[in-house]
Design an enzyme around this catalytic site. Structure first.
Site, PDB file in Angstrom:
ATOM      1  N   SER A  61       0.804  -1.231   0.000  1.00 50.54           N
ATOM      2  CA  SER A  61       0.000   0.000   0.000  1.00 50.54           C
ATOM      3  C   SER A  61       0.835   1.278   0.000  1.00 50.54           C
ATOM      4  O   SER A  61       0.311   2.355  -0.279  1.00 50.54           O
ATOM      5  CB  SER A  61      -0.928   0.027   1.219  1.00 50.54           C
ATOM      6  OG  SER A  61      -1.961  -0.901   1.063  1.00 50.54           O
ATOM      7  N   LYS A  64       0.621   3.373  -2.982  1.00 46.13           N
ATOM      8  CA  LYS A  64      -0.509   4.278  -3.248  1.00 46.13           C
ATOM      9  C   LYS A  64      -0.080   5.748  -3.188  1.00 46.13           C
ATOM     10  O   LYS A  64      -0.674   6.600  -3.857  1.00 46.13           O
ATOM     11  CB  LYS A  64      -1.626   4.023  -2.233  1.00 46.13           C
ATOM     12  CG  LYS A  64      -2.285   2.649  -2.369  1.00 46.13           C
ATOM     13  CD  LYS A  64      -3.161   2.326  -1.153  1.00 46.13           C
ATOM     14  CE  LYS A  64      -3.815   0.960  -1.280  1.00 46.13           C
ATOM     15  NZ  LYS A  64      -4.499   0.549  -0.023  1.00 46.13           N
ATOM     16  N   TYR A 188      -2.277  -2.206 -10.653  1.00 43.48           N
ATOM     17  CA  TYR A 188      -2.326  -2.042  -9.200  1.00 43.48           C
ATOM     18  C   TYR A 188      -1.549  -3.150  -8.489  1.00 43.48           C
ATOM     19  O   TYR A 188      -0.748  -2.889  -7.579  1.00 43.48           O
ATOM     20  CB  TYR A 188      -3.789  -2.016  -8.731  1.00 43.48           C
ATOM     21  CG  TYR A 188      -3.920  -1.984  -7.235  1.00 43.48           C
ATOM     22  CD1 TYR A 188      -3.595  -0.836  -6.514  1.00 43.48           C
ATOM     23  CD2 TYR A 188      -4.339  -3.104  -6.521  1.00 43.48           C
ATOM     24  CE1 TYR A 188      -3.691  -0.800  -5.138  1.00 43.48           C
ATOM     25  CE2 TYR A 188      -4.429  -3.075  -5.147  1.00 43.48           C
ATOM     26  CZ  TYR A 188      -4.106  -1.932  -4.454  1.00 43.48           C
ATOM     27  OH  TYR A 188      -4.191  -1.911  -3.084  1.00 43.48           O
ATOM     28  N   TYR A 239      -4.161   3.024   7.482  1.00 44.01           N
ATOM     29  CA  TYR A 239      -5.431   2.310   7.449  1.00 44.01           C
ATOM     30  C   TYR A 239      -6.393   2.935   8.450  1.00 44.01           C
ATOM     31  O   TYR A 239      -6.327   4.143   8.697  1.00 44.01           O
ATOM     32  CB  TYR A 239      -5.214   0.812   7.734  1.00 44.01           C
ATOM     33  CG  TYR A 239      -4.235   0.174   6.779  1.00 44.01           C
ATOM     34  CD1 TYR A 239      -4.456   0.192   5.398  1.00 44.01           C
ATOM     35  CD2 TYR A 239      -3.084  -0.432   7.245  1.00 44.01           C
ATOM     36  CE1 TYR A 239      -3.554  -0.385   4.511  1.00 44.01           C
ATOM     37  CE2 TYR A 239      -2.188  -1.023   6.365  1.00 44.01           C
ATOM     38  CZ  TYR A 239      -2.422  -0.996   4.998  1.00 44.01           C
ATOM     39  OH  TYR A 239      -1.537  -1.565   4.147  1.00 44.01           O
ATOM     40  N   VAL A 257       1.169  -3.856   3.888  1.00 45.56           N
ATOM     41  CA  VAL A 257       1.053  -5.137   4.591  1.00 45.56           C
ATOM     42  C   VAL A 257       2.324  -5.983   4.509  1.00 45.56           C
ATOM     43  O   VAL A 257       2.392  -7.056   5.114  1.00 45.56           O
ATOM     44  CB  VAL A 257      -0.143  -5.982   4.106  1.00 45.56           C
ATOM     45  CG1 VAL A 257      -1.449  -5.352   4.541  1.00 45.56           C
ATOM     46  CG2 VAL A 257      -0.080  -6.203   2.614  1.00 45.56           C
TER      47      VAL A 257
END
Lengths: 303, 303, 303, 303
Positions: A61, A64, A188, A239, A257
């Site tokens: 992540s 991102k 992605y 998160y 993660v």
């Protein structure tokens, strides 16, 4: 400073045993749960590392943040934020219900999976390869690592278990936010599997900390975009523990993660951390503890 | 600076006509939608005001910051955050569903109504009057206004139309987070109806900006509590537009449906604004525009 | 038939030990969990009872059928269904989220608490007492029990623990579906505490089974209303186990957390059951098992 | 009876203009919105048709009844209902949120898309073709139509626009309820595109009405399965208008977005209807009106 970091890493290593590897991605489940490492790169030119950490791990992540920056470079803020919102959600990263239940016309922010996939689709390129090559080029430029690439084994493993992400990509297709379902999903998943190391993360963090200037003083990212990235890192970076992290730590940060954390202390330093054992929200359990104590000791909170 | 502020107020006054008064509280619906005013109080001792604003207005949700500070002073962080969370929600301030649907054991944060009511119940005092008197005492100390009090007409009007807040208070009672339903509800509604003015808000803002020291240099609030308050103002201060406000403005701020905004620019200034015409999320439409331009002109973003 | 019933009651009595009393209403928590009793009243005039059951128990949610009938008698279908829907929900009886999340303008059906309270408010009468007296009068007429009344101890106990129902009543007030919050809540709680016995329930069941004609052949309820009541009993009568009950049993039935079940087998019989030990959905665990076997043995399903 | 049917069809044909074709499936959007037709087949051997209707149309959601029957024949009730529930939902047929929000381990019932796809996956066969061939074989047997087949144009059109169904199939894969995503999705979409006519639907309805015996008296479906199918038709057959339909009509029925309705009046008749103009819930607007009046005139309600 090196000694201090080393002591802190040793202090929080036992905590890692209370965490859990992200074994829903089988490859990630094979890492050493006790590993914990950190690199700090300061604005005045020091680079200090401590701990034993995997020489390489994947962005997950954390990517991102990179793709958000690249998509804004490519399309401008206006287009990006016509298709993805700016609000934290309070929900897990892979949540799907809000888009249905509240008839949202776009994912709430670019740090949840649905929003991040919309962002990936906006990166220029006519193929998965072109898009991913451009993402990797930015990662290379930011990290100074020349051999950045996709860890194919991780990518394959995630692809195989991507049921929820596949559901999400079809939902954003139904909402008419993307054109090509497969190109979006694969871009992605490949961006998530990009390989970095702690020093690379620290360099990215320093660049954001310096409003887009890297350690050589070159302006890699426009200041407005660098600030925007840091803001999302505060409101949605950890998160659905972002709010607590802002209170307890107060440093713009983004976790993955894989156990990686990218942190940017404005005008002071960039920090890269990896510790694959995760807490219940999906953040590196040792990494969060380490940052919490560092923020207090060194007074790093932006608040 | 005075001229600049005055020009900006005039620039954004017409925008106010696109806003909407909070007429679900009838008394608030009687204000002049075109009024817009601001006071800036700087760390180096200047106080500049501009615009025509109601001489007095009510705190409404801005009171949630005050009571959070007081409750932590009274009970400590640990007790407060055992009963209310730290996460932004992405939902409107009066939302109820998450507590049922996700079987949450506490409201997600102290800036939504349910969380704010839990916080109010933690303020020391054996009666509504005792609790409210202590809240008012803190507001007096922070604002330097000697005649702070409850606008009874506003309180009565809100009490009469408090159906959703009554539902919420019974839900938190069912969750065993409060003892006395009526004491909690009435304390909360009375704190919302506390009367302030723009200068008062600016003073509170400056105190938070200076890590709890007021304009005389007296430590009114402990630095850790002041920082905590500013963090919640960033992540949850502007209702479910907080994420966008953090991106576009980047200043810790808390709004109320009276049209007031309390803003704290760390180490630089406190800002008080009032403009009763609200946008769709419930924030002062003129006030947000004013802050957005000020943040850019004066480079006030914390990010 | 009497022997058969007695054997079945003995067969399922041990199952009751796996159930749980509704001890969130303390008075209901004091009942004997092993008690299980049934009365069957047939269209050809037989009345057979079996089992040991509390001589008297409260209607609880079974009252929702009675008040629905009375409200339609009082106001007509059109008015009633302008304020409450006809759809099963799939959610627990005390659920609140759908009204917020889907911006419903009315509760989904009259068998969930929110809907039942709207229905109670529609019963004619200027006071709680007048409304409850009229409900009791209908229960008397239907059951033939002359001393029907409210079990004050149960009412008091429910009133004290009615946090969720208080939240719901304020939500329907906010939706402008009721006038008087207290009158609605108290009427609802008093109707839940009306005392009946198994034979009384069986008589009500027979009257519904005979399209509104009681055992003497008198038309107490209009046929269309009796049919409407039976339809709701099928689609929403057994909380969020109604669908499975329709499949496994296929008899219009309504349960209450007192452990009572009212069942109406069209043109054949009325059945009253009580067994206070409840399953996870809130239905009498022994009662459901008993009805399931009876439906198979005697071929009672309407499908 | 033929005259009566013809008059009713003419009475409700103008209503069809207030409906809307299911144009999210482009092929379905090309039908004549004013067409409305009905066939009634009685237990005593009459077949009466009225109205102008498309000679052929697709089953769409009506197929969910057929596949449920076949899956239970293939695997037994126990296996089927270990993977799909029995409760109505109150939500639209393509809803996704409940599975996430309430951590359900299976779709709530076999009449919503997610549940129907789980059911399709349970039908025996090693390939899409084998499964679909077996479904078609059952449709042939039930309808007596020898040339039953898939309307490829409809199938292709649905496949192209199946974003929501693709999201759902990945969700049930994530829940580990199906093995092969593509086989499940394609089987489901092909079953929806099976071609029938009104007489065919009436025959299926009569077979269910006669507890599984067709018009020749042959037992095609076991009585328990036929009854189970009728029960789901009552509780979940008309999308999230099933509750109202049960009240207003009271006949077990299943609709599809092609405008078809399959209805079974126990022991009396089967009814097939088609009218492609749909109401807001997705049911044939003329078909529902027609059934409502027929149910009253001929006293067909099961309640």
């Amino acid at each position: 400073m090196k000694n201090e970091l080393q002591q802190l890493v040793e202090k929080y290593r036992p905590l890692c045993e209370q965490g859990k590897l992200a074994d829903y991605i089988p490859v990630l489940g094979k890492q050493d749960p006790r590993s914990l490492g950190i690199t700090v790169m300061t604005a005045d030119g020091q680079t200090i590392s401590a701990g034993m950490c995997p020489t390489q791990f994947t962005l997950q992540s954390i990517s991102k943040v990179i793709t958000l920056i690249l998509a804004i470079m490519d399309c401008g803020e206006e287009e990006v934020f016509s298709k993805v919102g700016m609000e934290p959600t309070g929900d897990p990263f892979n949540s799907i219900y809000k888009m249905e239940v509240f008839a949202h016309t776009r994912p709430l922010n670019p740090m949840i999976n649905a929003g991040a996939m919309v962002v990936s689709s906006l990166i220029k390129g006519d193929s998965i390869e072109q898009k991913v090559t451009r993402i990797i080029a930015l990662v290379k430029q930011l990290t100074g690592i020349s051999q950045v690439g996709v860890m194919e084994e991780v990518y394959e493993s995630e692809l195989e278990h991507a049921h929820r992400n596949r559901a999400l990509v079809h939902i954003i297709k139904e909402m008419d936010l993307i054109k090509d379902v497969d190109m979006t999903l694969h871009t992605y998943l490949r961006q998530c599997a990009i390989r970095v190391d702690c020093e690379g993360l620290a360099k990215i963090g320093l660049c954001l900390a310096q409003d887009g200037k890297n350690e050589m003083g070159e302006q890699i990212i426009k200041p407005t975009i660098a600030r925007l990235a840091k803001t999302f890192m505060v409101t949605c970076g950890m998160y659905n523990a972002s709010g607590e992290f802002a209170i307890r730590v107060g440093i713009p940060a983004k976790s993955g993660v894989s156990g990686g954390i990218l942190a940017a202390v404005p005008h002071k330093m960039g920090i890269g951390i990896v510790g694959p054992a995760l807490d219940q929200k999906g953040n590196s359990i040792g990494g969060v503890a380490l940052l919490t104590e560092l923020a207090k000791r060194w007074n790093l909170s932006i608040f």
